[in-house]
Write a protein that holds these residues in place. Sequence first.
Motif, PDB file in Angstrom:
ATOM      1  N   MET A  37      27.836  80.315  29.356  1.00 54.87           N
ATOM      2  CA  MET A  37      28.852  81.295  29.738  1.00 54.87           C
ATOM      3  C   MET A  37      30.207  80.939  29.136  1.00 54.87           C
ATOM      4  SD  MET A  37      29.750  84.012  31.505  1.00 54.87           S
ATOM      5  CE  MET A  37      28.571  84.310  32.834  1.00 54.87           C
ATOM      6  N   ALA A  38      30.594  79.654  29.226  1.00 57.79           N
ATOM      7  CA  ALA A  38      31.888  79.229  28.682  1.00 57.79           C
ATOM      8  C   ALA A  38      31.956  79.478  27.177  1.00 57.79           C
ATOM      9  CB  ALA A  38      32.119  77.760  28.998  1.00 57.79           C
ATOM     10  N   LEU A  39      30.879  79.155  26.461  1.00 54.48           N
ATOM     11  CA  LEU A  39      30.875  79.358  25.017  1.00 54.48           C
ATOM     12  C   LEU A  39      30.855  80.838  24.654  1.00 54.48           C
ATOM     13  CD1 LEU A  39      28.410  76.518  23.952  1.00 54.48           C
ATOM     14  CD2 LEU A  39      30.867  76.622  23.501  1.00 54.48           C
ATOM     15  N   ALA A  40      30.128  81.655  25.437  1.00 52.14           N
ATOM     16  CA  ALA A  40      30.087  83.088  25.165  1.00 52.14           C
ATOM     17  C   ALA A  40      31.477  83.707  25.316  1.00 52.14           C
ATOM     18  CB  ALA A  40      29.091  83.763  26.109  1.00 52.14           C
ATOM     19  N   VAL A  41      32.189  83.346  26.377  1.00 50.57           N
ATOM     20  CA  VAL A  41      33.556  83.851  26.572  1.00 50.57           C
ATOM     21  C   VAL A  41      34.477  83.335  25.472  1.00 50.57           C
ATOM     22  CG1 VAL A  41      35.541  83.837  28.124  1.00 50.57           C
ATOM     23  CG2 VAL A  41      33.233  84.096  29.062  1.00 50.57           C
ATOM     24  N   PHE A  42      34.287  82.086  25.075  1.00 50.33           N
ATOM     25  CA  PHE A  42      35.131  81.499  24.024  1.00 50.33           C
ATOM     26  C   PHE A  42      34.940  82.226  22.695  1.00 50.33           C
ATOM     27  CE2 PHE A  42      35.452  78.324  20.573  1.00 50.33           C
ATOM     28  CZ  PHE A  42      36.819  78.073  20.650  1.00 50.33           C
ATOM     29  N   PHE A  43      33.681  82.442  22.298  1.00 53.56           N
ATOM     30  CA  PHE A  43      33.421  83.085  21.012  1.00 53.56           C
ATOM     31  C   PHE A  43      33.686  84.590  21.056  1.00 53.56           C
ATOM     32  CE2 PHE A  43      30.532  79.353  20.310  1.00 53.56           C
ATOM     33  CZ  PHE A  43      31.240  78.847  19.225  1.00 53.56           C
ATOM     34  N   PHE A  44      33.804  85.160  22.221  1.00 53.92           N
ATOM     35  CA  PHE A  44      34.083  86.594  22.334  1.00 53.92           C
ATOM     36  C   PHE A  44      35.517  86.928  21.923  1.00 53.92           C
ATOM     37  CE2 PHE A  44      34.722  90.577  24.827  1.00 53.92           C
ATOM     38  CZ  PHE A  44      33.726  91.317  24.210  1.00 53.92           C
ATOM     39  N   GLN A  45      36.350  85.897  21.759  1.00 49.76           N
ATOM     40  CA  GLN A  45      37.734  86.135  21.350  1.00 49.76           C
ATOM     41  C   GLN A  45      37.841  86.573  19.889  1.00 49.76           C
ATOM     42  OE1 GLN A  45      39.900  85.966  23.846  1.00 49.76           O
ATOM     43  NE2 GLN A  45      38.186  85.304  25.133  1.00 49.76           N
ATOM     44  N   ASN A  46      36.763  86.408  19.117  1.00 52.30           N
ATOM     45  CA  ASN A  46      36.712  86.866  17.719  1.00 52.30           C
ATOM     46  C   ASN A  46      37.829  86.254  16.866  1.00 52.30           C
ATOM     47  OD1 ASN A  46      34.435  88.528  18.034  1.00 52.30           O
ATOM     48  ND2 ASN A  46      35.687  90.208  18.818  1.00 52.30           N
ATOM     49  N   PHE A  47      37.977  84.943  16.961  1.00 52.87           N
ATOM     50  CA  PHE A  47      38.929  84.259  16.117  1.00 52.87           C
ATOM     51  C   PHE A  47      38.294  83.949  14.763  1.00 52.87           C
ATOM     52  CE2 PHE A  47      36.661  81.370  18.856  1.00 52.87           C
ATOM     53  CZ  PHE A  47      36.172  80.415  17.979  1.00 52.87           C
ATOM     54  N   ARG A  48      39.054  83.367  13.884  1.00 49.09           N
ATOM     55  CA  ARG A  48      38.525  83.027  12.554  1.00 49.09           C
ATOM     56  C   ARG A  48      37.438  81.958  12.678  1.00 49.09           C
ATOM     57  NH1 ARG A  48      42.775  81.454   7.946  1.00 49.09           N
ATOM     58  NH2 ARG A  48      43.353  83.627   8.428  1.00 49.09           N
ATOM     59  N   LEU A  49      36.387  82.098  11.920  1.00 51.08           N
ATOM     60  CA  LEU A  49      35.217  81.214  11.930  1.00 51.08           C
ATOM     61  C   LEU A  49      34.403  81.338  13.223  1.00 51.08           C
ATOM     62  CD1 LEU A  49      36.630  77.921  10.351  1.00 51.08           C
ATOM     63  CD2 LEU A  49      35.398  79.763   9.216  1.00 51.08           C
ATOM     64  N   SER A  50      34.675  82.349  14.027  1.00 53.81           N
ATOM     65  CA  SER A  50      33.918  82.526  15.278  1.00 53.81           C
ATOM     66  C   SER A  50      32.432  82.731  14.999  1.00 53.81           C
ATOM     67  CB  SER A  50      34.476  83.717  16.065  1.00 53.81           C
ATOM     68  OG  SER A  50      33.668  84.000  17.187  1.00 53.81           O
ATOM     69  N   SER A  51      32.099  83.619  14.068  1.00 52.57           N
ATOM     70  CA  SER A  51      30.692  83.894  13.778  1.00 52.57           C
ATOM     71  C   SER A  51      30.001  82.684  13.162  1.00 52.57           C
ATOM     72  CB  SER A  51      30.583  85.096  12.834  1.00 52.57           C
ATOM     73  OG  SER A  51      31.306  84.857  11.634  1.00 52.57           O
ATOM     74  N   THR A  52      30.732  81.916  12.330  1.00 53.55           N
ATOM     75  CA  THR A  52      30.132  80.735  11.706  1.00 53.55           C
ATOM     76  C   THR A  52      29.814  79.661  12.738  1.00 53.55           C
ATOM     77  OG1 THR A  52      31.374  81.178   9.679  1.00 53.55           O
ATOM     78  CG2 THR A  52      30.454  78.964   9.954  1.00 53.55           C
ATOM     79  N   LEU A  53      30.765  79.390  13.620  1.00 58.63           N
ATOM     80  CA  LEU A  53      30.543  78.385  14.662  1.00 58.63           C
ATOM     81  C   LEU A  53      29.456  78.827  15.629  1.00 58.63           C
ATOM     82  CD1 LEU A  53      34.226  77.320  15.436  1.00 58.63           C
ATOM     83  CD2 LEU A  53      32.505  76.065  14.129  1.00 58.63           C
ATOM     84  N   ARG A  54      29.409  80.121  15.935  1.00 59.15           N
ATOM     85  CA  ARG A  54      28.372  80.625  16.832  1.00 59.15           C
ATOM     86  C   ARG A  54      26.993  80.452  16.205  1.00 59.15           C
ATOM     87  NH1 ARG A  54      30.214  85.311  17.235  1.00 59.15           N
ATOM     88  NH2 ARG A  54      28.654  86.566  16.165  1.00 59.15           N
ATOM     89  N   ALA A  55      26.907  80.650  14.902  1.00 58.74           N
ATOM     90  CA  ALA A  55      25.631  80.450  14.216  1.00 58.74           C
ATOM     91  C   ALA A  55      25.222  78.980  14.241  1.00 58.74           C
ATOM     92  CB  ALA A  55      25.728  80.946  12.776  1.00 58.74           C
ATOM     93  N   LEU A  56      26.188  78.067  14.115  1.00 61.44           N
ATOM     94  CA  LEU A  56      25.868  76.641  14.158  1.00 61.44           C
ATOM     95  C   LEU A  56      25.344  76.227  15.534  1.00 61.44           C
ATOM     96  CD1 LEU A  56      28.853  75.119  12.136  1.00 61.44           C
ATOM     97  CD2 LEU A  56      26.476  75.415  11.388  1.00 61.44           C
ATOM     98  N   PHE A  57      25.833  76.870  16.590  1.00 64.38           N
ATOM     99  CA  PHE A  57      25.370  76.542  17.926  1.00 64.38           C
ATOM    100  C   PHE A  57      23.918  76.966  18.164  1.00 64.38           C
ATOM    101  CE2 PHE A  57      29.685  75.607  19.243  1.00 64.38           C
ATOM    102  CZ  PHE A  57      29.496  74.681  20.265  1.00 64.38           C
TER     103      PHE A  57
END
Length: 325
Positions: free
Chosen positions: A120-140
Amino acid sequence: MSTTIIERPEAPVPAGGPATAGPPARPTVKKRFRAEQLTAWAFILPVVAYLVIFYAYPLYRNVDLSLRDYTVRSFIDGNAPFVGFQNFVDVFQDPTFGPALRNTLLFTGVSIAFQFSFGMALAVFFFQNFRLSSTLRALFLVPWLLPLIVSASTWSWMMNSDSGVINSVIHGIGGAPVNWLTSPQWALVAVIIANVWIGIPFNLVILYSGLQNIPGDIYEAAALDGANAWQKFWRITFPLLKPVSAITILLGLVYTLKVFDIIWIMTKGGPGNASTTFAIWSYQLGFGSTLPNFSPAAAVGNLLIVIALIFGFLYLRVQRKQAQQ
C-alpha cells in the motif's frame, strides 16, 4: 349409350402468374431455444471439464486418502481399509500439530500484514507520477518475476551464519552475528522476511491498479478543503480501496497458507519444528521418510483447505454486507 364427360373447371390463376413456393418456415421457438442451449454448453463444457479433472477429482482423491489407511502396498493392490476420521484424530494428537498450527498462523498473518502495508505504501508513493516512477515500479516487480527457487536460494545464501551478507553487515556495524537459519528463535523470522520480500510486488500491482480507478476530482476537492496528505489517504484512498484491498488480502491469504518452496529450501521446516507449517508437515508425512504416511498427510492437506474455505466464506460475507450498505 353415350357417355357424357363432365369437365371440372380449372382453378383461377392469380393475376401475378402461377403460384410459387413461399420462403421456408422459420424454426420454432423451441428449436431456437434448444440451439442456444447447445451453444451455451459448448462454451461451458471445456471449463467444466477443466474444473472436474484438475480440481474436483484431486479434491475427492485427497478426501478419500484422508479417510482410509493408505500405504505403499495399498496403492499397488488397491485395498486400503476405511478408517473414517481416525487419521484426523491422529493428526490432532501428534506433538507436531501445535507448533505447526502456531507457525502456520504466524507465518500467514505476519506475512500478509507486512506485504499489504508495504504494498500500500509503495502504491501510494508511485501514484505520485514523479520522474522515473514507472522505471522504479518495474524494478520492484523483479522479486515477483523470479522463480521461487532462485529467490529462496538467494535469501538462504544472504542469511548464511558464516558467509552471509546480512551477518557481514551486522558485524560491520558492531553487532553479533545471527544464526538466521539454524536458530529456533530466528528460523521462522527468516522465512517470513523472505516471503514478505517476494509478496510485496503482488500487493503493489493490485493496489496501484485500484488507485487508478479513484477519480482525481475527489483529491482536488479535498485539497481545496485544506486536507493534508494523511487525511486524503485515510478519508479517501483507504475507504475507496476497500474492495480491492479485500480481494488482495484474500488472494495473499490463500497463497501464503500453501507456501512450501521458500520454507523447504531455506530451513526444511527446522531446526526441529521451529519453522514447520502445515504445508511442510504434510510433505514430511507423505514423502519425508522411507515409510510414508499418505493418509495423515492428506488429512493435514485437508485442514489447509478447510482454513482457506473459512476465510473465503468470511470474505464473501463481508462483501455481501458492503453491497447491502
